[in-house]
Design an enzyme around this catalytic site. Structure first.
Site, PDB file in Angstrom:
ATOM      1  N   ASP A 170       5.198   5.898   6.237  1.00  0.00           N
ATOM      2  CA  ASP A 170       4.142   6.152   6.878  1.00  0.00           C
ATOM      3  C   ASP A 170       3.236   5.371   6.667  1.00  0.00           C
ATOM      4  OD1 ASP A 170       2.288   7.392   4.030  1.00  0.00           O
ATOM      5  OD2 ASP A 170       4.437   7.310   3.708  1.00  0.00           O
ATOM      6  N   SER A 171       2.154   4.991   7.626  1.00  0.00           N
ATOM      7  CA  SER A 171       1.131   3.879   7.568  1.00  0.00           C
ATOM      8  C   SER A 171       1.546   2.604   7.255  1.00  0.00           C
ATOM      9  CB  SER A 171      -0.094   4.313   6.595  1.00  0.00           C
ATOM     10  OG  SER A 171      -1.131   3.644   6.831  1.00  0.00           O
ATOM     11  N   ALA A 172       1.288   1.877   6.267  1.00  0.00           N
ATOM     12  CA  ALA A 172       1.900   0.739   5.974  1.00  0.00           C
ATOM     13  C   ALA A 172       3.253   0.739   5.645  1.00  0.00           C
ATOM     14  CB  ALA A 172       0.978   0.064   4.705  1.00  0.00           C
ATOM     15  N   LEU A 198       5.778   6.802  11.023  1.00  0.00           N
ATOM     16  CA  LEU A 198       4.618   7.638  11.196  1.00  0.00           C
ATOM     17  C   LEU A 198       3.206   6.902  10.831  1.00  0.00           C
ATOM     18  CD1 LEU A 198       6.315  10.097   8.487  1.00  0.00           C
ATOM     19  CD2 LEU A 198       6.292   9.959  11.016  1.00  0.00           C
TER      20      LEU A 198
END
Length: 321
Positions: A170-172, A198
């Site tokens: 998720d994200s990074a 994500l």
């Protein structure tokens, strides 16, 4: 392009919805607590503040959990391994948490990963990679690639099937998963069956419409992303291999992808642009924009349960391998 959803209700992609009431209530609560923006925090303060998201995630599901340390490029890497009930061999997910390469840890994604492992029937290996600014790029990427190699080599020991290997984050962490998938293709392995991205970071740029529309007041801000990138890059330029997966010219041959974005997220457009670029290269893509929701609501599902369908969608993407 598929329809996008709020929860499980399809809406046309062009239909913009207001911030969902659950997401707005979360924003109001954070504002009432006086949480300062990330650029106004020190790194230790930001990391401590991140622990507050644990209270927004609901109760943890029961599952077998093992803490281990595995060989990394610079030191031993802590990993947390989730093994659901049922007979193996199971799919194998290597997961990288979010946090802008600066904050976050195994705990911040513990509850979501318990749910994903139980719903997918997969063994999930969560990786505690090195963080910036103590370890600048490409340290996090190097750790994540090494952990993926280790997981593939030890799949049988983990009760998993190496031919059903998924990288996710998720994200990074979505950025790291996309980068690991590219490196695995270039380096001849390990063979990755799918990538689950994500709310991913895919470029070092702040020029998309979603960056303008969601620059402030929507949990993740443009200023916060600039702060994260500054810590991750340090004094380096952005000319680092696998730093910007969205800039790769040829995406053909990459594994099928599930790409989730949120409407009120500065990263929305770069995640969707990467999904479009994958599709143009012939890569099978399932994409979903969650309208009305904020960046990385995986961390806040107790407070924003309207986003809970993402758990089933990730599990479905894993089972498909």
């Amino acid at each position: 392009m598929t329809d996008v959803t709020v929860g499980a209700t399809p809406v046309p992609e062009e239909a913009a919805l207001p911030v969902h009431p659950q997401a707005q209530a979360l924003l109001d609560a954070l504002e009432a607590q006086g949480m300062p923006p990330f650029p106004q925090m020190t790194v230790p303060t930001a990391r401590a503040a991140t622990k507050g998201f644990l209270d927004l995630q609901g109760e943890p599901e029961p599952i077998a959990v093992e803490e281990r340390r595995i060989p990394g490029p610079a030191s031993q890497l802590p990993v947390r391994i989730y093994t659901p009930d049922g007979a193996g061999p199971r799919p194998l997910v290597v997961y990288f948490h979010g946090g802008g390469w600066v904050i976050g840890d195994l705990d911040i994604v513990d509850r979501p990963l318990r749910s994903i492992a139980n719903r997918s029937g997969a063994v999930v290996v969560s990786v505690d990679y090195r963080l910036a600014p103590e370890h600048v790029a490409p340290a996090a990427f190097d750790d994540c690639y090494a952990a993926t190699v280790w997981a593939a080599e030890h799949a049988a020991e983990l009760g998993a099937d190496a031919s059903r290997l998924v990288v996710a984050g998720d994200s990074a962490g979505g950025h790291l998963a996309a980068s690991v998938a590219q490196a695995a293709l270039d380096r001849g392995g390990p063979a990755i069956a799918a990538q689950v991205l994500l709310f991913p970071v895919t470029d070092f740029a702040f020029t998309t419409p979603s960056y303008s529309e969601n620059a402030d007041g929507k949990l993740l801000t443009r200023g916060a992303m600039e702060w994260f990138w500054a810590h991750y890059l340090g004094a380096q330029s952005d000319d680092i291999e696998y730093l910007c997966p969205g800039r790769r010219a040829d995406l053909s041959g990459l594994p099928p992808a599930y790409v989730a974005t949120a409407e009120y997220d500065p990263l929305r457009d770069e995640g969707e642009a990467y999904a479009t670029k994958l599709e143009a290269a012939g890569v099978p893509v399932t994409r979903k924009r969650f309208e009305g929701l904020l960046h990385d609501f995986l961390w806040t599902l107790g407070a924003t349960p309207v986003g809970a369908p993402i758990l089933d969608e990730v599990a479905d993407a894993v089972r498909k391998v």
